[in-house]
Design an enzyme around this catalytic site. Structure first.
Site, PDB file in Angstrom:
ATOM      1  N   HIS A  73      28.859  59.280  45.935  1.00 25.63           N
ATOM      2  CA  HIS A  73      27.578  59.730  45.372  1.00 25.63           C
ATOM      3  C   HIS A  73      27.083  60.977  46.113  1.00 25.63           C
ATOM      4  O   HIS A  73      26.567  61.915  45.510  1.00 25.63           O
ATOM      5  CB  HIS A  73      26.508  58.641  45.523  1.00 25.63           C
ATOM      6  CG  HIS A  73      26.806  57.368  44.796  1.00 25.63           C
ATOM      7  ND1 HIS A  73      26.990  56.173  45.439  1.00 25.63           N
ATOM      8  CD2 HIS A  73      26.943  57.100  43.474  1.00 25.63           C
ATOM      9  CE1 HIS A  73      27.219  55.228  44.552  1.00 25.63           C
ATOM     10  NE2 HIS A  73      27.200  55.762  43.350  1.00 25.63           N
ATOM     11  N   GLN A 122      24.834  47.685  30.504  1.00 25.31           N
ATOM     12  CA  GLN A 122      26.259  47.942  30.753  1.00 25.31           C
ATOM     13  C   GLN A 122      26.928  46.875  31.607  1.00 25.31           C
ATOM     14  O   GLN A 122      28.044  47.067  32.067  1.00 25.31           O
ATOM     15  CB  GLN A 122      26.465  49.344  31.355  1.00 25.31           C
ATOM     16  CG  GLN A 122      25.969  49.491  32.781  1.00 25.31           C
ATOM     17  CD  GLN A 122      26.020  50.928  33.268  1.00 25.31           C
ATOM     18  OE1 GLN A 122      25.291  51.776  32.774  1.00 25.31           O
ATOM     19  NE2 GLN A 122      26.884  51.214  34.235  1.00 25.31           N
ATOM     20  N   ARG A 131      31.187  48.697  44.959  1.00 24.75           N
ATOM     21  CA  ARG A 131      31.787  47.360  44.928  1.00 24.75           C
ATOM     22  C   ARG A 131      32.666  47.080  46.145  1.00 24.75           C
ATOM     23  O   ARG A 131      32.947  45.914  46.439  1.00 24.75           O
ATOM     24  CB  ARG A 131      32.611  47.187  43.659  1.00 24.75           C
ATOM     25  CG  ARG A 131      31.707  47.080  42.472  1.00 24.75           C
ATOM     26  CD  ARG A 131      32.435  46.872  41.216  1.00 24.75           C
ATOM     27  NE  ARG A 131      31.464  46.859  40.132  1.00 24.75           N
ATOM     28  CZ  ARG A 131      31.760  47.046  38.869  1.00 24.75           C
ATOM     29  NH1 ARG A 131      32.996  47.238  38.509  1.00 24.75           N
ATOM     30  NH2 ARG A 131      30.820  47.023  37.947  1.00 24.75           N
TER      31      ARG A 131
HETATM   32  P1  AMP Z   1      27.889  54.606  40.013  1.00 25.99           P
HETATM   33  O1  AMP Z   1      26.694  54.438  40.897  1.00 25.99           O
HETATM   34  O2  AMP Z   1      29.065  53.787  40.399  1.00 25.99           O
HETATM   35  O3  AMP Z   1      27.551  54.536  38.537  1.00 25.99           O
HETATM   36  O4  AMP Z   1      28.351  56.121  40.240  1.00 25.99           O
HETATM   37  C1  AMP Z   1      27.468  57.189  39.987  1.00 25.99           C
HETATM   38  C2  AMP Z   1      28.280  58.442  39.850  1.00 25.99           C
HETATM   39  O5  AMP Z   1      29.035  58.651  41.039  1.00 25.99           O
HETATM   40  C3  AMP Z   1      29.280  58.390  38.680  1.00 25.99           C
HETATM   41  O6  AMP Z   1      29.297  59.640  38.037  1.00 25.99           O
HETATM   42  C4  AMP Z   1      30.594  58.110  39.379  1.00 25.99           C
HETATM   43  O7  AMP Z   1      31.719  58.620  38.683  1.00 25.99           O
HETATM   44  C5  AMP Z   1      30.401  58.842  40.700  1.00 25.99           C
HETATM   45  N1  AMP Z   1      31.252  58.271  41.750  1.00 25.99           N
HETATM   46  C6  AMP Z   1      31.399  56.970  42.070  1.00 25.99           C
HETATM   47  N2  AMP Z   1      32.292  56.819  43.066  1.00 25.99           N
HETATM   48  C7  AMP Z   1      32.729  58.059  43.367  1.00 25.99           C
HETATM   49  C8  AMP Z   1      33.666  58.574  44.314  1.00 25.99           C
HETATM   50  N3  AMP Z   1      34.336  57.778  45.143  1.00 25.99           N
HETATM   51  N4  AMP Z   1      33.868  59.915  44.347  1.00 25.99           N
HETATM   52  C9  AMP Z   1      33.190  60.745  43.513  1.00 25.99           C
HETATM   53  N5  AMP Z   1      32.296  60.313  42.594  1.00 25.99           N
HETATM   54  C10 AMP Z   1      32.065  58.999  42.522  1.00 25.99           C
END
Ligand code: AMP
Length: 279
Positions: free
Chosen positions: A37, A61, A186
């Site tokens: 993030h 979702q 996760r």
């Molecule tokens: P999430 O909170 O899992 O929905 O992720 C929010 C955003 O961060 C989404 O656009 C994900 O694709 C991105 N994201 C999650 N994990 C990673 C990572 N390891 N590297 C880069 N972007 C990430």
């Protein structure tokens, strides 16, 4: 940093910023922030006058059990965002995003069925619906998404083009732990044994990448090889694996980039990762 809970209040803030001619970047997240993030946030910080991060565990979702189990730590997240120089944290409550009588969904029709989409259409419908709402509420010039979720990224690009959202979508490469495991909220739910087992995911993706670089082109065979390699780790249950064209997400289209994609279950937790190989 200003924390805003109400969609109307967020919309008024960013409306005023737009009117003042300031550029605005939005990073949508589910919270429990990690280095992945932060990479999105850093890029947004570099490219915009004002940065807003949304934290919202979107009930549309998730299945109810996974929604409850999703890790949350708003106070820690707030500290990280302050440190990263974020201007606005938008952390709405579910009842303000989906008030009594909420009855609309935003759905990408065909692209959603690619990869594993057919079995989790409802999930992506929830994602596109909430992202459309966030774009309307925050009205950013740019929005940042990770390449970690290639199907999500493709669907959002499609939705933005189809519905004329005046926002530029910026894709950010996946950030990984030293053993190659992609950072994910996760990961915090994994036991130490499960965490060790999870490092088999980037290893398996790397093995398939090597085969492609050495000239392998039979995507069905590569997919089978990916499943077999992942399944060699006893704690891993392969939920989905595919080797497809990175642009169209089709197995039988041969463009310049190949996407190797895997979703596995480890101790009930679902982890996804991918590699893109460009020739
Ligand atoms: P999430 O909170 O899992 O929905 O992720 C929010 C955003 O961060 C989404 O656009 C994900 O694709 C991105 N994201 C999650 N994990 C990673 C990572 N390891 N590297 C880069 N972007 C990430």
């Amino acid at each position: 940093m200003k924390t805003i809970r109400k969609p109307g209040a967020m919309n008024r803030e960013t409306g005023a910023l737009r009117a003042a001619g300031r550029s605005l970047g939005l990073v949508p997240t589910l919270g429990c922030l990690h280095l992945g993030h932060l990479a999105l946030i850093k890029k947004a910080r570099r490219e915009n006058d004002v940065v807003a991060v949304s934290i919202f565990v979107n009930p549309l979702q998730f299945k109810p059990k996974a929604y409850q189990a999703y890790p949350r730590d708003l106070e820690q997240d707030r500290r990280e965002l302050e440190k990263a120089g974020v201007d606005f944290l938008f952390a709405p409550r579910a009842e303000d995003m989906y008030p009594e009588g909420f009855d609309t969904r935003v759905e990408v029709l065909d692209l959603v069925d690619k990869l594993e989409g057919k079995s989790i259409r409802w999930h992506y419908r929830g994602v596109t619906t909430v992202v459309a709402k966030l774009f309307n509420i925050v009205d950013p010039h740019r929005a940042y998404f990770g390449r970690k979720d290639p199907h999500q990224l493709a669907l959002i690009r499609r939705m933005v083009a189809d519905l004329n959202f005046p926002v530029k979508i910026i894709a950010v490469p996946t950030i990984r732990e030293p053993d190659g495991l992609a950072h994910s909220s996760r990961n915090t739910l994994l036991t130490p044994e499960e965490r060790v087992a999870a490092s088999a995911i980037p290893r398996a993706l790397g093995a398939i990448e090597t085969m492609i670089r050495q000239g392998a082109t039979d995507r069905q065979e590569l997919t089978m090889e990916l499943v077999t390699t992942l399944a060699m780790e006893p704690l891993i249950k392969v939920d989905f694996a595919a080797v497809v064209d990175a642009e169209t997400l089709e197995q039988d289209v041969f463009g310049k980039s190949v996407l190797i994609h895997a979703a596995v279950i480890i101790g009930g937790k679902r982890l996804t990762d991918n590699r893109v190989v460009t020739s």
